[in-house]
Design a protein around this motif. Sequence first.
Motif, PDB file in Angstrom:
ATOM      1  N   UNK A   7     -13.558  -2.366  12.214  1.00 17.34           N
ATOM      2  CA  UNK A   7     -12.651  -2.913  11.209  1.00 17.34           C
ATOM      3  C   UNK A   7     -12.367  -1.887  10.118  1.00 17.34           C
ATOM      4  N   UNK A   8     -13.414  -1.180   9.663  1.00 14.34           N
ATOM      5  CA  UNK A   8     -13.233  -0.185   8.605  1.00 14.34           C
ATOM      6  C   UNK A   8     -12.323   0.950   9.053  1.00 14.34           C
ATOM      7  N   UNK A   9     -12.508   1.402  10.288  1.00 17.21           N
ATOM      8  CA  UNK A   9     -11.653   2.464  10.806  1.00 17.21           C
ATOM      9  C   UNK A   9     -10.205   2.005  10.904  1.00 17.21           C
ATOM     10  N   UNK A  10     -10.009   0.748  11.269  1.00 17.71           N
ATOM     11  CA  UNK A  10      -8.652   0.215  11.344  1.00 17.71           C
ATOM     12  C   UNK A  10      -8.025   0.159   9.957  1.00 17.71           C
ATOM     13  N   UNK A  11      -8.817  -0.285   8.963  1.00 25.52           N
ATOM     14  CA  UNK A  11      -8.319  -0.312   7.589  1.00 25.52           C
ATOM     15  C   UNK A  11      -7.977   1.092   7.107  1.00 25.52           C
ATOM     16  N   UNK A  12      -8.863   2.066   7.391  1.00 23.08           N
ATOM     17  CA  UNK A  12      -8.631   3.436   6.951  1.00 23.08           C
ATOM     18  C   UNK A  12      -7.379   4.016   7.586  1.00 23.08           C
ATOM     19  N   UNK A  13      -7.159   3.729   8.875  1.00 25.84           N
ATOM     20  CA  UNK A  13      -5.950   4.224   9.545  1.00 25.84           C
ATOM     21  C   UNK A  13      -4.701   3.645   8.896  1.00 25.84           C
ATOM     22  N   UNK A  14      -4.776   2.370   8.488  1.00 23.06           N
ATOM     23  CA  UNK A  14      -3.645   1.768   7.798  1.00 23.06           C
ATOM     24  C   UNK A  14      -3.370   2.425   6.458  1.00 23.06           C
ATOM     25  N   UNK A  15      -4.437   2.788   5.734  1.00 21.43           N
ATOM     26  CA  UNK A  15      -4.281   3.478   4.457  1.00 21.43           C
ATOM     27  C   UNK A  15      -3.626   4.829   4.666  1.00 21.43           C
ATOM     28  N   UNK A  16      -4.058   5.564   5.702  1.00 22.93           N
ATOM     29  CA  UNK A  16      -3.476   6.879   5.974  1.00 22.93           C
ATOM     30  C   UNK A  16      -1.995   6.784   6.267  1.00 22.93           C
ATOM     31  N   UNK A  17      -1.609   5.803   7.093  1.00 17.94           N
ATOM     32  CA  UNK A  17      -0.191   5.635   7.435  1.00 17.94           C
ATOM     33  C   UNK A  17       0.628   5.274   6.212  1.00 17.94           C
ATOM     34  N   UNK A  18       0.047   4.436   5.361  1.00 15.73           N
ATOM     35  CA  UNK A  18       0.776   4.028   4.156  1.00 15.73           C
ATOM     36  C   UNK A  18       0.955   5.207   3.203  1.00 15.73           C
ATOM     37  N   UNK A  19      -0.094   5.990   2.986  1.00 16.00           N
ATOM     38  CA  UNK A  19       0.004   7.150   2.099  1.00 16.00           C
ATOM     39  C   UNK A  19       1.071   8.112   2.605  1.00 16.00           C
ATOM     40  N   UNK A  20       1.080   8.369   3.898  1.00 16.68           N
ATOM     41  CA  UNK A  20       2.058   9.298   4.466  1.00 16.68           C
ATOM     42  C   UNK A  20       3.481   8.781   4.271  1.00 16.68           C
ATOM     43  N   UNK A  21       3.689   7.465   4.377  1.00 15.03           N
ATOM     44  CA  UNK A  21       5.040   6.908   4.241  1.00 15.03           C
ATOM     45  C   UNK A  21       5.551   6.955   2.802  1.00 15.03           C
ATOM     46  N   UNK A  22       4.642   6.996   1.822  1.00  7.83           N
ATOM     47  CA  UNK A  22       5.076   6.984   0.413  1.00  7.83           C
ATOM     48  C   UNK A  22       5.445   8.362  -0.113  1.00  7.83           C
ATOM     49  N   UNK A  23       5.191   9.422   0.656  1.00  6.15           N
ATOM     50  CA  UNK A  23       5.449  10.768   0.169  1.00  6.15           C
ATOM     51  C   UNK A  23       6.936  11.093   0.084  1.00  6.15           C
ATOM     52  N   UNK A  24       7.785  10.215   0.597  1.00  8.15           N
ATOM     53  CA  UNK A  24       9.221  10.452   0.556  1.00  8.15           C
ATOM     54  C   UNK A  24       9.901   9.698  -0.591  1.00  8.15           C
ATOM     55  N   UNK A  25       9.103   8.963  -1.364  1.00  8.07           N
ATOM     56  CA  UNK A  25       9.648   8.228  -2.507  1.00  8.07           C
ATOM     57  C   UNK A  25       8.520   8.014  -3.506  1.00  8.07           C
ATOM     58  N   UNK A  26       8.682   8.552  -4.722  1.00  8.15           N
ATOM     59  CA  UNK A  26       7.607   8.463  -5.716  1.00  8.15           C
ATOM     60  C   UNK A  26       7.338   7.021  -6.117  1.00  8.15           C
ATOM     61  N   UNK A  27       8.389   6.209  -6.191  1.00  6.96           N
ATOM     62  CA  UNK A  27       8.216   4.811  -6.561  1.00  6.96           C
ATOM     63  C   UNK A  27       9.016   3.938  -5.624  1.00  6.96           C
ATOM     64  N   UNK A  28       8.366   2.902  -5.082  1.00  3.64           N
ATOM     65  CA  UNK A  28       9.008   1.974  -4.168  1.00  3.64           C
ATOM     66  C   UNK A  28       8.653   0.544  -4.505  1.00  3.64           C
TER      67      UNK A  28
END
Length: 773
Positions: free
Chosen positions: A87-108
Amino acid sequence: MRGRRRGIILLDPEMMYTRYQRVRRISTLLPHVFQGSHHLKPYRAIINLSVLCVMPLASSIDNGFRDFKRVIQSQRYSTRMEVSNEYCLKEASGILSFIESTLYEIQGLNHHWFNLPEERIDSLKKGGTFFVLAGQLLENPRMVAMLEKVKSVQQRFPQLNVIGFHSGSSISSAGDQALLLRLIMSEFITFPILWSNMNFSKIENGAFYVLFRDFRNPAIFNENLELEMLNKAVLKLNAQVDGNVDEENPSLRCLKGTWSKQSETITEPNSCSLLQNLFLYFPGCISADENGNRLFLSDSNHHRVIILDGNGKILDCIGSSPGFEDGDFESAKLIRPAASFYSDTEDCLYVVDSENHAIRRVDMERRVLETVYPSSIRKKQKSVWTWIANKLGFGKKSKAEFEEFSSQSLVFPWHLLKSVDNDFLIISRSFETLWIMDLASGEIKEKIEGHSNIMEICGLLIMEKESILTQMPRNWLQVQTDAHCSLKWLSYASLLPSLTTFQDHIVMCDAVAQRVLKLSREAGACSTILFSNFGILGFPYWISFPLERVYYVAGACKTFIDNIQCFTLLPGRIDIRLNIDIPIGTKLVEPLSEECIQRQARGAAIEVQGAEGTVGSSNKVGAAQQWYDELDNLAFETPEPEINVEEEHTTLDVKSQDGRFHIDSAVNTSPGASEVVVYAALYLKLKTHPEYEETREEYAARIADILNPARSGEMERDSCFQLLSQSHGDLRDLIFLRPLHVRVKLETLDHPKADNTKNIVLTNSAVEVNVSL
């Protein structure tokens, strides 16, 4: 005896210890499990580290039932430790994907980046090795200690992309934004923080570390991970990336000591860039010399120690800019000075240099700053030739810069107490580590960890100083303790270095309202200290832009300029007068001092006049001739008499009949293009309107707009507004700095010729530049 009462099992201590010994023997046959990592010997690559949020096995606990009991009591694990690895690894993978997606917009819609300069976004998009502090960053009692570990890893591995990730809070909450900004300012956080209103984990009020590369294969460590293990994990990942995955390879680079000399360019919090123009920028600590009528104020985030008298008159200033350099007051460098202690017998001030992990000594008579700890830097021989070789890049690397990390080394010290044994008791900002230092030798004698152990040694000294706090107004104390949200269990103790007794008063730093208070013990009246004599501080380092570093992009200057004007004139002397209107609704705190003005001339011009009105030669001036003249001046100038720090500094008669103030300059020019740049530091405060009184929010908005003249960086402006509006101080007493930046471009024609001679004619010209701030 064994019993059961309301679901609680009571075990006999001897039986508990017997079981402990059995578990210890069994554990030697099993794979070793450490806090925050799982090591199976056949798998040595860092990406195979699993998420194990469990209690440490018996093999990691010291011998003896007393130590075992103490460790068990100190580990307060919540139900989040029962979360499965998958479960923790799944949560961490979700955090990584989210961080990567936000790098194209400072505020969303669901995120907001704080403390992220625009130039860093592209570097984050390229990937690399990331180290993330994720979870509830606000209202977390362990956050200061975790930030200390993250900042230590960031200093030792500057190639890491360090990020903070806060989730589960509304990104539109003004109160939470002010708390986050205050956390960035008080803990001097230089890495970006991603704020999300999405819930990525069921862990409440918790935080953890995530280490990964290129947004894949995260390794997770819990909040109790030791600093040494974090460093080893980063080294392993770096070794794997370099093609070397052997854990036992002795060729891995040794860890630097925490006090390794920082780079010449010091990164500062980006979200607080506007707050940097406040006169005081997180005044964290203060001490006193009552006999000499002197106060020593650590203006921590301006990296200086201000010396003032009891009336607020500034007498001297220690520190020129952030860095790690010994020397006289004007050239010495510190990074975030914290607590200080004045020694009457030595006439010396001892200062905790927090971000440099050092203890510095100030010789007040000689006006010199020296390093006491680490001793290797103190003992290092220095000479003029060594300094020149280092500046030219030919100097040898100091052994101190590559010495192995010592478990005794200081890590972000903050508090400083003097023991009855003439030792220094140095405590970290998180109040989790105590170092006992021998004052004579400058060596660390002992390192003690744990809040309870620290209180056993320092309890009496801390309680003695805490008793002074009870005399302060309760409403003011409540504001201060609420601001220290990460140390609520020790809120009063965190304020200890920020107050001192001074004659018949108690002087206290208010790091929330960026001011210093004075409480009369007899009358019980509390007032704000009114500062004066700002010229002693000189020209601030953070608003000085060397000409060679100023460049233009798409026709626009990278730095904000208040005024640019061009003139075409004949060669000779040119007098330049700046007529300046300060922002509406403000006033100068005191007349502008010549020490707060900086003039620069380049090209076919040379400065010949300052405030004193001294006039130089009227001969032709060229760039090469200027260079040779400066060399001659350096070679043959006579030593100047020693400057008396008590001497009054030159001030300008800035007021005129039109209500504006003026700055005069003069240059000699030769044919060609030249430029004159004028910088000034204007210390202002809001005017009081007798007819009506504005609200705190209106005052805060006016100050935020003045601090952001370019009307760019609205996120920083809004954050500044939120922090000021919740400061609980009278904003009309707040002193802030408005930088002035004016450029005068000169196109100088050829020399006119005299009639019937070969001589040239030099002319005198005068120009005026009107500037409205």
